[in-house]
Design a protein around this motif. Structure first.
Motif, PDB file in Angstrom:
ATOM      1  N   ARG A 356     -16.849   3.436  -1.045  1.00  0.00           N
ATOM      2  CA  ARG A 356     -15.834   2.688  -1.792  1.00  0.00           C
ATOM      3  C   ARG A 356     -14.854   3.619  -2.490  1.00  0.00           C
ATOM      4  O   ARG A 356     -13.641   3.392  -2.466  1.00  0.00           O
ATOM      5  N   VAL A 357     -15.365   4.666  -3.123  1.00  0.00           N
ATOM      6  CA  VAL A 357     -14.467   5.628  -3.760  1.00  0.00           C
ATOM      7  C   VAL A 357     -13.601   6.314  -2.703  1.00  0.00           C
ATOM      8  O   VAL A 357     -12.395   6.514  -2.894  1.00  0.00           O
ATOM      9  N   SER A 358     -14.196   6.662  -1.576  1.00  0.00           N
ATOM     10  CA  SER A 358     -13.438   7.260  -0.482  1.00  0.00           C
ATOM     11  C   SER A 358     -12.345   6.321   0.014  1.00  0.00           C
ATOM     12  O   SER A 358     -11.241   6.758   0.358  1.00  0.00           O
ATOM     13  N   ALA A 359     -12.640   5.013   0.029  1.00  0.00           N
ATOM     14  CA  ALA A 359     -11.635   4.047   0.470  1.00  0.00           C
ATOM     15  C   ALA A 359     -10.442   4.034  -0.477  1.00  0.00           C
ATOM     16  O   ALA A 359      -9.287   3.950  -0.035  1.00  0.00           O
ATOM     17  N   TYR A 360     -10.691   4.097  -1.792  1.00  0.00           N
ATOM     18  CA  TYR A 360      -9.576   4.176  -2.741  1.00  0.00           C
ATOM     19  C   TYR A 360      -8.803   5.477  -2.551  1.00  0.00           C
ATOM     20  O   TYR A 360      -7.567   5.500  -2.696  1.00  0.00           O
ATOM     21  N   ASP A 361      -9.514   6.552  -2.258  1.00  0.00           N
ATOM     22  CA  ASP A 361      -8.864   7.828  -1.963  1.00  0.00           C
ATOM     23  C   ASP A 361      -7.938   7.676  -0.758  1.00  0.00           C
ATOM     24  O   ASP A 361      -6.743   8.006  -0.812  1.00  0.00           O
ATOM     25  N   TRP A 362      -8.481   7.178   0.344  1.00  0.00           N
ATOM     26  CA  TRP A 362      -7.674   6.983   1.546  1.00  0.00           C
ATOM     27  C   TRP A 362      -6.535   6.002   1.304  1.00  0.00           C
ATOM     28  O   TRP A 362      -5.392   6.223   1.737  1.00  0.00           O
ATOM     29  N   PHE A 363      -6.832   4.898   0.603  1.00  0.00           N
ATOM     30  CA  PHE A 363      -5.821   3.867   0.360  1.00  0.00           C
ATOM     31  C   PHE A 363      -4.630   4.453  -0.391  1.00  0.00           C
ATOM     32  O   PHE A 363      -3.473   4.267  -0.001  1.00  0.00           O
ATOM     33  N   GLY A 364      -4.921   5.153  -1.501  1.00  0.00           N
ATOM     34  CA  GLY A 364      -3.833   5.746  -2.254  1.00  0.00           C
ATOM     35  C   GLY A 364      -3.086   6.796  -1.465  1.00  0.00           C
ATOM     36  O   GLY A 364      -1.845   6.882  -1.513  1.00  0.00           O
ATOM     37  N   SER A 365      -3.816   7.591  -0.696  1.00  0.00           N
ATOM     38  CA  SER A 365      -3.198   8.697   0.027  1.00  0.00           C
ATOM     39  C   SER A 365      -2.268   8.230   1.134  1.00  0.00           C
ATOM     40  O   SER A 365      -1.263   8.880   1.416  1.00  0.00           O
ATOM     41  N   VAL A 366      -2.580   7.116   1.783  1.00  0.00           N
ATOM     42  CA  VAL A 366      -1.751   6.661   2.912  1.00  0.00           C
ATOM     43  C   VAL A 366      -0.869   5.484   2.546  1.00  0.00           C
ATOM     44  O   VAL A 366      -0.162   4.964   3.404  1.00  0.00           O
TER      45      VAL A 366
END
Length: 459
Positions: A356-366
């Motif tokens: 889930r934290v990784s998803a927020y990372d990816w979401f914000g990054s892209v």
């Protein structure tokens, strides 16, 4: 008189086939990543040239690139929540199956001749949807497969293998496009997804404890958000990469192929330049297998500045050999960042919440990437390609300088060793959680990483 029974030699008994920290899951994940990167790096180039061969403009290339990234923004958070709730390997295999089907259909469309823009956008969007569900599950699975003591070496080796495959994929893809057209490169990518999905089907998730029933998807997303926003180092670097990924993506997905077509001689030189970026990532990974910087994020963030170089090189434009040198340096630099980033995430984020934290990372990054690639063509029309590329380089420098003002980014230190990850060998007693020092500590070196996450895994 019978001869004595044969006994194992000391040499054979003492020679393991792989490092003790490279367990079954780690080996399968690395092998699958090699296969997909062989196909996907060539397919990214093939998609751009398929659009241009069908008569598309620079704006059309940008629209197809945006269609790939828009589903990332729409589905990443859902993918992260599912990956923390469902067996991660099943999410990964299902995503690979979708990627395989969509790329096979794209290949058939191009090979049949006269593909329409909307058809290419739709099939590319399906591939992006698969990536949205794949990436959070893949990062969570990888980080659960290694121990804290060996994490930096494991991440460096994984990324070295993945990026090494990308070298061959980019160079071979560019040559294949020039020789037989982009359709066959897309077909190879579809086959690669099929093979990788088969490998990932054998991943073992039995060691990961089942999560207790919670409040459903909204509650899972809220829990991930709390973890994400409570760490200034995390959200500040994700904000930085929302800009970096956007402008680098526009430069490499839209402007790069156009500069290659008009000034460098076509797809083969551009594929060669991308291959040198891959060589740089291998050099960076080798460095990170030997070097363990104490201040993880400070060292990593300083290595983001060279990402401005490829856009500047395309703006000049540099001759092919000089552009290859620039790509080599930027590849090595971003790999140093990537390994330090993964090591920081590994030691700071609880395993059961990692996807889930990784998803927020990816979401914000892209999050800004679809807009950047979609407007790249109109921006080129408005201000010119050279000005647009210099603007990309300038933005990388400005946002990277800004994130260095965050105290946690300057002070985050490596702690030894982090808690044992699930399928890794047992380690000696673990140290307590680290705290940030009141003053930055000096780096030390022993005799001795898509942009965000930050080395985009295509699936």
């Amino acid at each position: 008189m019978s001869s004595p029974p044969a006994t194992p030699t000391r040499t054979s008994a003492a020679r393991p086939r792989r490092p003790a920290w490279a367990g079954r899951n780690y080996t399968l994940l690395t092998g699958a990543a090699v296969v997909t990167n062989l196909g996907s790096h060539g397919a990214l180039i093939a998609a751009a040239f398929a659009v241009m061969e069908a008569g598309g403009s620079g704006g059309d290339v940008g629209l197809v690139a945006a269609a790939r990234t828009l589903p990332l923004v729409l589905f990443l958070l859902i993918g992260g929540a599912l990956a923390d709730r469902l067996p991660r390997h099943r999410v990964m295999v299902a995503a690979n199956a979708l990627n395989c089907v969509s790329q096979a259909a794209f290949a058939a469309l191009v090979l049949a001749g006269d593909p329409q823009l909307w058809q290419m956008m739709l099939l590319t969007a399906l591939c992006g949807t698969g990536t949205a569900f794949f990436n959070p599950a893949a990062e969570g699975m990888l980080l659960s497969s290694v121990s804290g003591e060996h994490s930096h070496r494991a991440f460096a080796l994984f990324r070295m293998a993945m990026n090494g495959a990308g070298i061959g994929g980019a160079a071979l893809g560019g040559a294949m496009i020039a020789a037989i057209g982009p359709g066959w490169v897309l077909a190879v990518d579809a086959a690669a997804f099929a093979v990788a999905g088969a490998l990932r089907a054998f991943l073992d998730v039995g060691h990961i404890a089942e999560r207790a029933p919670g409040g459903g998807l909204p509650a899972d997303l809220r829990e991930g958000w709390v973890e994400f926003k409570s760490r200034p180092w995390l959200w500040s670097i994700v904000l930085q990469f929302s800009v970096v990924v956007a402008v680098v993506g526009a430069a490499e997905s839209v402007y790069g192929p156009l500069v290659a077509r008009d000034r460098l001689g076509g797809p083969a030189p551009w594929g060669l330049a991308l291959a040198f970026f891959g060589i740089g990532t291998i050099a960076g990974a080798v460095l990170m297998m030997l070097w363990k910087p104490r201040r993880l994020l400070l060292v990593g963030t300083l290595c983001v500045f060279p990402l401005a170089l490829p856009s500047a090189g395309l703006a000049v434009p540099l001759p092919v050999w000089a552009l290859c040198a620039v790509m080599l340096v930027s590849g090595a630099a971003i790999e140093v960042f990537g390994v330090n980033w993964m090591t920081t995430m590994h030691q700071e984020i609880p395993e059961e919440k990692f996807s889930r934290v990784s998803a927020y990372d990816w979401f914000g990054s892209v999050s800004m990437l679809p807009l950047a690639t979609a407007v790249a063509g109109p921006v080129e029309t408005a201000v010119g390609r050279t000005a647009a590329l210099w603007g990309c380089a300038t933005l990388v420098v400005l946002v990277t300088a800004a994130v260095l003002t965050v105290p946690d980014v300057r002070r985050m230190t490596r702690r030894a060793p982090t808690p044992v990850r699930a399928d890794a060998p047992a380690l000696p007693a673990q140290s307590p959680p680290a705290t940030l020092p009141a003053e930055p500590a000096a780096d030390h070196a022993t005799p001795r990483p898509a942009p965000a996450g930050h080395g985009t895994n295509p699936g």
